[in-house]
Design an enzyme around this catalytic site. Structure first.
Site: not given
Length: 738
Positions: A492, A573, A656, A698
């Protein structure tokens, strides 16, 4: 000729036809700080245009034709279904006359909330989200109760959107939603007042004027605090707080959970930086009313983060990074403001303090993270003295549920190989003895595989500058490190968020089906080692995230876990941005890439939905210096034509409204154009596919069945592009019911 009819005879590998061509508007050019930047797919920023709809449909047909070449789809679905099929139950929580918990028997589309008068009575259904809509697109996001437990504020979302609405449900009338609907909420839930007559909430748009269907790209600004009184329409809600001259501030309220509910705290945040201003209204004074509270600041400089824990008497307890990059716990005496913040638990010499809660009046339950592995400890609330560590055989701990009036608290623990286990600890009458929790509930997967034959190893690999990065590797215990195994690498690396290996059916299915390797990297930009680790991968240091990730790929190959052709990368993301940047910079390192709901247009991200809040993480494209740095890695603006790309599956969602799908639309169109231009007429380039989730947001699909179908596509893609067949010894059979 269809895609399915095209096969590379020499390598027995599927070969895609050319991607669908998207119109390029060569006249669309924007000037940024003196630089002319082409934006030929700007028209894809309109989610409601017929041309955008045609683009999405064409991409869907192309992607599905390619994926349908994979003949193992039914077996992948069976495997994922068996991994998902385990009973789940949350910790019980007492509200008024009843206990409540959520549960899922295994494959129910959505978990159900149950009510019971005691642990000995049969639970009854209180909230069943599966009945909210025939399509299954309405989901439950929470159900905070009034202090007396008579009414729940049922928080709903539709199609996975971040927009929320609230309906009331009485405890004595399970399943009956009240007629009044409160809309316009986002990112937060209601906070009830002690008199049970109403609640505070934050809304971002006037519900009478806003488009709240989840497909808008309009920027979410002007967060405003309102008070809603039960029994009245939303049009009569009372404005509590607003700052019209600061539209990008994010506001929220928190009511202290002490018996008197003495304090109302007003948080204001500058973007996603977790730099807070905190004001408080002390309800024990004569100043103000619920409809008109009088706030006074206790933190006013936006210098660092504060997370409210609870209140005890006149003292407010916070977790903070004030002079503590690894976090500490402090208390603030509202009656003695001149004393400022007093240490309760100082910053740990090495570990990161992630969360804390007051339990059974006199204790603090504290969650630490050591090398990205969770650890729980008990402390004296008043002195901060550590009373011992709770032994938990797991790498991922979450969901601590404490009530100050009850002697038992609960928490969830998970690993890469086993579903979430719910544990409980009960305080003894005397000083705490050996701190060993009891198992409250365990869900067992019906997939027929033996976890003891697999293991998760934590290793530390050097990045480009010698910094050691934590890495979790899950694979078969006797795996031969000869470079012949497929691997999937996840990270991430942003917003101070840590990653640790939890139970993930998609990754597990990859390992079991292909005898593969699961890898989770704790790269910089995350919170694995506190604020210093976060700062090392944000703003003008963002490239460090990408370098760390690429170094992980190189280390895996050097150690013999895999080879570049068999290495897939996936991130969502901010992790989607990570994957997008890395395939531009080092496409030779990877065989496949799955950027999911990613931020790809880094020159315009701040213009859409909540993107303005991310300038604290990435920088502001309106600033010339920030623009110059962002421009160098923005995925959309650094597509290569000189080197071949790995196979790419871009995943996004039509509702999203956090990271708008326009990012993936534009990136997919630009990638497909660049590949077609660099290899005109060729059908041998790796596929670049775009899949748009329908009626999802999302967080992905809104039901378990849709999630399974979603991941089946991912496994089909990886099987095709990595040229993997299902292992003959793979546990693809489901354990039969007794």
């Amino acid at each position: 000729m269809t895609v399915a009819s095209l096969v590379d005879v020499e390598n027995q590998c599927p070969v895609p036809v050319c991607s669908p061509a998207a119109r390029r508007d060569e006249d669309c050019v924007e000037t940024h700080h003196g630089e002319m930047v082409a934006d030929p797919y700007r028209w894809l920023e309109d989610p409601r245009s017929s041309e955008t709809a045609e683009f999405i449909d064409a991409q869907a047909r192309f992607a599905q034709e390619y994926l349908d070449q994979q003949q193992e789809r039914p077996r992948f679905k069976d495997l994922l279904t068996s991994l998902e099929d385990y009973e789940y139950r949350s910790a019980p929580s007492r509200h008024g006359d009843y206990y409540y918990f959520s549960g899922n028997s295994g494959l129910q589309a959505k978990s159900i909330v149950y009510q019971q008068s005691s642990f000995d009575t049969e639970p009854v259904v209180f909230i069943d989200p599966n009945t909210f809509s025939e399509s299954g697109n309405v989901s439950l996001a929470g159900y905070p109760f009034s202090p007396d437990g008579t009414v729940a504020a049922v928080v709903l979302t539709e199609n996975g959107s971040d927009w929320r609405s609230v309906r009331l449900m009485r405890a004595d009338r399970p399943g009956e939603l009240g007629p009044v609907e409160i809309t316009g909420l986002k990112f937060n839930s209601p906070y009830w007042t002690r008199d049970n007559q109403g609640f505070f909430y934050t809304r971002y748009m006037d519900p009478a004027k806003a488009n709240l269907d989840g497909q808008t790209t309009e920027s979410s600004t002007h967060g405003t605090i309102y008070y809603h009184r039960v029994g009245t329409p939303q049009t009569q809600d009372q404005l509590i707080y607003a700052e019209p001259d600061q539209p990008n501030l994010l506001h929220s309220v928190v009511l202290s959970d002490d018996d008197d509910q003495r304090f109302l705290l007003l948080y204001s945040c500058q973007g996603a930086s977790n730099s807070h201003r905190v004001m408080v209204w002390d309800r024990s004074t004569e100043n103000g009313t619920i409809q008109s509270p009088v706030f006074r600041p206790i933190i006013s400089d936006f210098k660092c983060a504060y997370k409210f824990i609870s209140a005890h008497g006149p003292c407010l307890y916070f977790i903070t990074q004030l002079d503590a990059p690894r976090w500490r716990i402090v208390k603030y005496d509202v009656d003695q403001p001149a004393d400022g913040f007093q240490n309760v638990i100082p910053q740990h010499p090495t570990d990161i303090l992630k969360a804390a809660a007051i339990a059974y009046h006199q204790y603090l339950v504290v969650l630490y993270q050591r090398h990205a592995v969770g650890q729980l400890s008990l402390h004296d609330r008043e002195t901060g003295k550590c009373l011992g560590t709770i032994r938990v055989p797991s790498s991922s701990i979450s969901g601590i549920l404490c009530k100050r009036r009850f002697p038992t608290f609960y928490f969830a623990a998970a690993s890469s190989l086993r579903p979430v286990q719910l544990l409980q600890y009960t305080f003894p009458e005397a000083e705490p003895p050996a701190l060993t929790p009891e198992v409250y509930f365990t869900g067992l997967s019906k997939c027929n595989f033996d976890p003891s034959k697999y293991e998760t190893r934590q290793v530390f690999y050097p990045s480009y500058d010698g910094t050691l990065i934590p890495l979790f590797v899950t694979c078969r215990r006797d795996l031969v490190l000869d470079g012949s195994h497929p691997a999937i690498l996840y990270a991430y690396g942003g917003f101070g968020s840590s990653v640790s290996p939890g139970y993930n059916i998609s990754r597990l299915a990859f390992m079991l089906a292909f005898d593969g390797v699961i890898v989770v990297a704790g790269i910089r930009g995350g919170g694995e080692y506190g604020q210093t680790w976060h700062d090392a991968g944000k703003g003008h240091s963002k490239q460090t995230c990408f370098d760390d990730f690429q170094a992980a790929a190189q280390w895996l190959v050097a150690q013999g876990y895999t080879c570049p052709r068999l290495l897939a990368i996936r991130g969502a993301s901010n992790g989607g941005l990570l994957v997008g940047a890395c395939i531009n910079q080092r496409p030779d390192l990877f065989g496949a890439a799955i950027p999911e709901v990613g931020v790809h247009d880094m020159l315009r991200f701040h213009r859409f939905t909540i993107g303005h809040a991310w300038t604290s993480e990435y920088g502001d494209p309106n600033d010339a210096t920030d623009f110059a740095y962002i421009r160098r890695y923005s995925p959309l603006h650094n597509i290569q034509t000189s080197r071949p790309y790995p196979a790419i599956l871009l995943l996004t969602a039509d509702h999203d409204n956090r990271v708008s799908p326009l990012h993936s639309f534009k990136f997919a169109a630009a990638l497909q154009h660049a590949v077609a231009k660099s290899s005109p007429g060729s059908t041998r380039a790796q596929p670049i596919l775009l899949k748009v989730g329908r009626n999802s947001g999302h967080g992905g699909p809104t039901t378990i069945q849709k999630s399974i179908d979603y991941e089946v596509d991912v496994l089909c893609f990886l099987a095709l592009v990595l040229q993997q067949s299902v292992q003959k010894t793979s546990p693809m059979e489901v354990i039969p019911d007794n």
